[in-house]
Design an enzyme around this catalytic site. Sequence first.
Site, PDB file in Angstrom:
ATOM      1  N   TYR A 142      -7.429  36.664  36.777  1.00  0.00           N
ATOM      2  CA  TYR A 142      -5.970  36.738  36.888  1.00  0.00           C
ATOM      3  C   TYR A 142      -5.552  38.048  37.551  1.00  0.00           C
ATOM      4  O   TYR A 142      -4.638  38.082  38.380  1.00  0.00           O
ATOM      5  CB  TYR A 142      -5.325  36.594  35.506  1.00  0.00           C
ATOM      6  CG  TYR A 142      -5.359  35.177  34.990  1.00  0.00           C
ATOM      7  CD1 TYR A 142      -4.236  34.359  35.073  1.00  0.00           C
ATOM      8  CD2 TYR A 142      -6.515  34.644  34.435  1.00  0.00           C
ATOM      9  CE1 TYR A 142      -4.260  33.058  34.620  1.00  0.00           C
ATOM     10  CE2 TYR A 142      -6.555  33.346  33.982  1.00  0.00           C
ATOM     11  CZ  TYR A 142      -5.432  32.550  34.072  1.00  0.00           C
ATOM     12  OH  TYR A 142      -5.471  31.258  33.631  1.00  0.00           O
ATOM     13  N   HIS A 174      -3.295  18.631  32.086  1.00  0.00           N
ATOM     14  CA  HIS A 174      -3.875  19.679  32.910  1.00  0.00           C
ATOM     15  C   HIS A 174      -5.387  19.537  33.076  1.00  0.00           C
ATOM     16  O   HIS A 174      -5.937  19.823  34.142  1.00  0.00           O
ATOM     17  CB  HIS A 174      -3.544  21.029  32.277  1.00  0.00           C
ATOM     18  CG  HIS A 174      -4.024  22.211  33.042  1.00  0.00           C
ATOM     19  ND1 HIS A 174      -3.578  22.490  34.314  1.00  0.00           N
ATOM     20  CD2 HIS A 174      -4.921  23.176  32.727  1.00  0.00           C
ATOM     21  CE1 HIS A 174      -4.163  23.597  34.736  1.00  0.00           C
ATOM     22  NE2 HIS A 174      -4.994  24.032  33.811  1.00  0.00           N
ATOM     23  N   ASP A 226      -6.465  23.906  38.250  1.00  0.00           N
ATOM     24  CA  ASP A 226      -6.263  25.256  37.725  1.00  0.00           C
ATOM     25  C   ASP A 226      -6.884  26.256  38.716  1.00  0.00           C
ATOM     26  O   ASP A 226      -6.627  26.162  39.903  1.00  0.00           O
ATOM     27  CB  ASP A 226      -6.852  25.362  36.313  1.00  0.00           C
ATOM     28  CG  ASP A 226      -6.374  26.599  35.559  1.00  0.00           C
ATOM     29  OD1 ASP A 226      -5.309  26.512  34.922  1.00  0.00           O
ATOM     30  OD2 ASP A 226      -7.044  27.642  35.617  1.00  0.00           O
TER      31      ASP A 226
END
Length: 375
Positions: free
Chosen positions: A302, A353, A175
């Site tokens: 982000y 994930h 990630d």
Amino acid sequence: MSEIKPFHLNIAEDDLVRLADRLDNTRWPEQEPVDDWSQGTRLAALRELVAYWRIEYDWRRCEARLNAVGQFTTEIDGLAIHFLHRRSPRADALPLIITHGWPGSVVEFLGVIDELADPADPEAQAFHVVAPSLPGYGFSQKPSGTGWGIERIASAWSELMQRLGYDRWVAQGGDWGSAVTTAIGHQAPDGCIGIHLNMPIVRPNPEDMASKDPAILKAVQRLMFYQEWDSGYSKEQSTRPQTIGYSLVDSPVGLAAWILEKIYYWTDNQGSPWDALSMDQVLDDVMLYWLPATGASAARLYWESFGTFGAGNVAVPTGVSVFEKEILLTPREWAQRSLTNIVYWSEVAEGGHFAAWEQPDLFVAELRACFAKMI
């Protein structure tokens, strides 16, 4: 400024009492009008988690575990960075810096740190494990200005390893941890002999999108699902992190719902998030967002870096493990366009994930197999 300070967690009991009061006074929406997760976190699943949180969950257990591993802080580039540090008793241990992502935290690694540092098999590779909390995550300081993107974090991690006295080390991540680790590989700092990724990100080209190759088609289909149905969180956090931040910092149930949806969609489960992770594991992670109030600060990564995720070529030795239920599948054909020195590639039939969290034994085996190619 370069001092490394021990960090001991002891959350005030009043903070836990206030959390209980908030949980007791939750204003719930009506049940979703569908019989699946297509509209988001299901009411029944969230009520079950919150009931456990309120009555049975024990934060002090998680707190004690983190303290037992060894927690520290140090100021790098004006920011206090929190990290776990478990030195191996083995003289031949290889220093490893391992980075989490969103909505994860350092608790993802609690199931692998002991085996990495002090293997049950005396012939297995051992590691000195360094697991920092990203800036604005967990108990790392929240940046007060802009500019803390993945490149700056990568530089900070290199400084951290140097400060700890490690002059020959490897890096790993998934990630955002994958993005930071890729940036470390791109920067190729002195001392870093290689990297391992469990979610390499390479944007496909137009020819890829039209391919009929089954492996490429599977990757494209996974990408299309993510873009159309699974990426709303990233659009919000990369454009308006402050707006969603108010809810994530103020509402424990809203925060849990925001995270639980991704636990469901991104783990290798058979229809329930609890197939892959326990409620204790999920709540340990939620608490590392709730207690330090990092819903907004974590989302800002982000805004800082989503457009440059995985950018830049990497020439240092690189290993990749692709777990079957990863959010996005990256065929080797795509990965080697920017990862130009792949020395280890593995496709793992189980896990999703959160590889270290979901499949600790497989994850440890992947790291050992990968880094054996680099030492």
